[in-house]
Design an enzyme around this catalytic site. Structure first.
Site, short mmCIF file in Angstrom:
data_model
loop_
_atom_site.label_atom_id
_atom_site.label_comp_id
_atom_site.label_asym_id
_atom_site.label_seq_id
_atom_site.Cartn_x
_atom_site.Cartn_y
_atom_site.Cartn_z
N HIS A 19 0.82 -1.21 0.00
CA HIS A 19 0.00 0.00 0.00
C HIS A 19 0.86 1.27 0.00
O HIS A 19 0.44 2.31 0.51
CB HIS A 19 -0.96 0.02 1.21
CG HIS A 19 -2.14 -0.89 1.04
ND1 HIS A 19 -3.39 -0.44 0.69
CD2 HIS A 19 -2.25 -2.24 1.16
CE1 HIS A 19 -4.23 -1.47 0.61
NE2 HIS A 19 -3.56 -2.57 0.89
N ALA A 107 -6.33 -13.44 -9.94
CA ALA A 107 -5.64 -14.11 -8.83
C ALA A 107 -4.66 -13.18 -8.14
O ALA A 107 -3.85 -13.61 -7.34
CB ALA A 107 -4.92 -15.35 -9.35
N GLY A 108 -4.73 -11.90 -8.49
CA GLY A 108 -3.82 -10.95 -7.85
C GLY A 108 -2.44 -10.91 -8.50
O GLY A 108 -1.51 -10.33 -7.96
N SER A 110 -2.12 -9.71 -11.52
CA SER A 110 -2.25 -8.59 -12.44
C SER A 110 -2.33 -9.01 -13.91
O SER A 110 -1.57 -8.53 -14.76
CB SER A 110 -1.10 -7.62 -12.23
OG SER A 110 -1.58 -6.36 -12.54
N SER A 111 -3.28 -9.87 -14.19
CA SER A 111 -3.54 -10.22 -15.59
C SER A 111 -4.06 -8.99 -16.33
O SER A 111 -3.84 -8.86 -17.54
CB SER A 111 -4.56 -11.36 -15.67
OG SER A 111 -5.82 -10.95 -15.22
N SER A 112 -4.73 -8.09 -15.62
CA SER A 112 -5.26 -6.90 -16.30
C SER A 112 -4.13 -6.04 -16.85
O SER A 112 -4.16 -5.62 -18.00
CB SER A 112 -6.15 -6.10 -15.35
OG SER A 112 -5.45 -5.71 -14.19
N ASP A 156 1.46 -2.33 -11.06
CA ASP A 156 1.22 -3.49 -11.91
C ASP A 156 1.85 -3.33 -13.29
O ASP A 156 2.58 -4.20 -13.77
CB ASP A 156 -0.30 -3.71 -12.09
CG ASP A 156 -1.01 -3.90 -10.77
OD1 ASP A 156 -0.32 -4.03 -9.73
OD2 ASP A 156 -2.26 -3.91 -10.76
P1 ADP Z 1 -5.93 -9.38 -11.88
O1 ADP Z 1 -5.35 -8.21 -12.59
O2 ADP Z 1 -5.45 -9.53 -10.48
O3 ADP Z 1 -5.77 -10.67 -12.64
P2 ADP Z 1 -8.31 -7.91 -12.39
O4 ADP Z 1 -9.71 -8.04 -11.90
O5 ADP Z 1 -7.62 -6.63 -12.23
O6 ADP Z 1 -7.49 -9.12 -11.75
O7 ADP Z 1 -8.27 -8.23 -13.95
C1 ADP Z 1 -8.90 -9.37 -14.45
C2 ADP Z 1 -9.71 -9.00 -15.69
O8 ADP Z 1 -8.81 -8.71 -16.79
C3 ADP Z 1 -10.57 -10.13 -16.19
O9 ADP Z 1 -11.81 -10.14 -15.53
C4 ADP Z 1 -10.70 -9.78 -17.67
O10 ADP Z 1 -11.67 -8.79 -17.84
C5 ADP Z 1 -9.36 -9.19 -18.00
N1 ADP Z 1 -8.43 -10.22 -18.54
C6 ADP Z 1 -7.25 -10.58 -18.04
N2 ADP Z 1 -6.65 -11.52 -18.80
C7 ADP Z 1 -7.50 -11.77 -19.83
C8 ADP Z 1 -7.48 -12.65 -20.96
N3 ADP Z 1 -6.45 -13.47 -21.17
N4 ADP Z 1 -8.54 -12.62 -21.81
C9 ADP Z 1 -9.56 -11.79 -21.59
N5 ADP Z 1 -9.66 -10.95 -20.54
C10 ADP Z 1 -8.64 -10.93 -19.66
MG MG Z 2 -5.63 -6.17 -12.09
#
Ligand code: ADP
Ligand code: MG
Length: 364
Positions: A19, A107-108, A110-112, A156
């Site tokens: 944080h 899953a935390g 940071s796929s976003s 991220d």
């Molecule tokens: P995190 O960043 O921790 O994984 P977030 O809630 O910030 O979680 O981001 C997840 C969102 O990003 C998913 O709900 C989706 O909308 C988008 N996303 C991530 N990876 C993909 C993917 N491979 N294909 C489509 N959407 C994705």
């Molecule tokens: Mg995210």
């Protein structure tokens, strides 16, 4: 000009510094060895067409009418990036974007951000264009803040971009700079998911931000970055706000101490800082949970674990542990067994190591 460009952007993990981003502080993070791949090609029409192998969805939008999609919210991460690129005079192209990923979503890890950064890298490269890496990180963050509507810090995106093999990234959110530091040989990062989804949607995250702001105002500083643990201890802040502030000053100080430990090759000192960070989350910031506490307690009594703490926002989610690679499988088996016994819950494991950041994989 190439017909097709494939870019990869990894997920990330916060190793120390919790944080601290919105307090203009510092963090040690790493890019990990899984992430999102964006394959882009030009379209004749002024159109963006996105498809994702992950969710088997497609979405499209006209370049001149980019607005957030209510029906395909996942595509907004890509549309948002394209809109931000257009705002900085990227040579506009109609684009087909194909997404694939080996990163768990939500899953935390940071796929976003990985999705945004992979899209940005591919789109910039296809246009034979370039932007400074930190500018790309900020542009992706802006896309997530404004187009997707999620208030995330710069951690991220910057981690996904500045990662290097076996090195931790020190990000400074005041000077907006990144520097990397070598991790000793023979260590890995183990992520254990407590099985309780992190619930930052509750008011807690905003409440913590407000408490940090209130502490900075009462101490008459711009941000908690500008004060120290000693000063906070000697202040007459309200006891609860004082504990919140102590977490931030402590984390900033631990990040700098962690950098010294890495420079000295003192991995045990680094591990102690990770345990201290968790203790501060538990006691001062109250963003831990009984399950995260159980994971860290178990880590303390497991051979080969050097340090462990909750990672990311907290209130659920995962812990990150620094472990000795040669006994990784033993550690995973033992910790999962102990966690099941202690809590009745399963914890899934991801074994990873600091890895290279976003890059172009192919140009055809
Ligand atoms: P995190 O960043 O921790 O994984 P977030 O809630 O910030 O979680 O981001 C997840 C969102 O990003 C998913 O709900 C989706 O909308 C988008 N996303 C991530 N990876 C993909 C993917 N491979 N294909 C489509 N959407 C994705
Ligand atoms: Mg995210």
């Amino acid at each position: 000009m190439h017909n097709r460009v494939v870019a990869f952007a990894p997920g990330r993990v916060e190793i120390l510094g919790n944080h601290t981003d919105y307090n203009e502080g510092v963090v040690l993070s790493a890019a990990i060895d899984c992430g999102v791949t964006a394959s882009v090609h030009r379209l004749r029409q002024r159109q963006i067409e996105v498809s994702s192998q992950t969710n088997q969805r497609t979405a499209s939008a006209h370049l001149d009418e980019l607005s957030p999609s209510a029906t395909e919210p996942w595509a907004n991460y890509c549309f948002g990036v394209i809109r931000e690129l257009m705002a900085v005079r990227w040579p506009v192209l109609g684009l087909g974007i194909e997404i694939a990923s080996d990163l768990p979503v939500g899953a935390g890890l940071s796929s976003s951000a990985a999705l945004e950064v992979a899209t940005a890298f591919a789109a910039i490269d296809l246009a034979n264009w370039s932007l400074p890496p930190m500018k790309i990180a900020q542009l992706c963050q802006k896309a997530e803040n404004e187009f997707v509507g999620v208030k995330c810090g710069l951690l991220d995106q910057a981690s996904s971009i500045f990662g290097e093999d076996n090195r931790a990234i020190l990000l400074d959110f005041r000077s907006i700079a990144a520097q990397t530091y070598q991790l000793p040989d023979g260590v890995s990062l183990l992520l254990l998911n407590s099985g309780i989804p992190h619930a930052l949607t509750g008011g807690e995250y905003n409440e913590r931000r407000e408490q940090c702001q209130a502490a900075a105002a009462a101490l008459q500083v711009t941000a908690l970055r500008d004060t120290t643990t000693t000063q906070v201890l000697n202040s007459d802040l309200d006891p609860l706000v004082k504990r919140r502030a102590l977490h931030i000053t402590g984390e900033n100080e631990r990040v700098f101490a962690g950098r010294e430990a890495l420079l000295a090759g003192d991995v045990d000192a680094f591990g102690e800082l990770m345990f201290a960070s968790h203790e501060s989350s538990r006691h001062n910031f109250e963003n831990s949970t009984p399950n995260l506490d159980a994971l860290v307690e178990i880590a303390k009594s497991t051979n080969g674990v050097i340090g462990s703490r909750l990672t990311g926002g907290g209130f659920g989610g995962s812990t990150v542990s620094l472990i000795r690679s040669e006994v990784a499988q033993k550690i995973i088996d033992s910790m999962q067994k102990k966690y099941l016994r202690a809590t009745g819950a399963q914890c899934s494991a991801i074994l990873t190591r600091p890895s290279q950041g976003a890059r172009i994989l192919r140009r055809d």
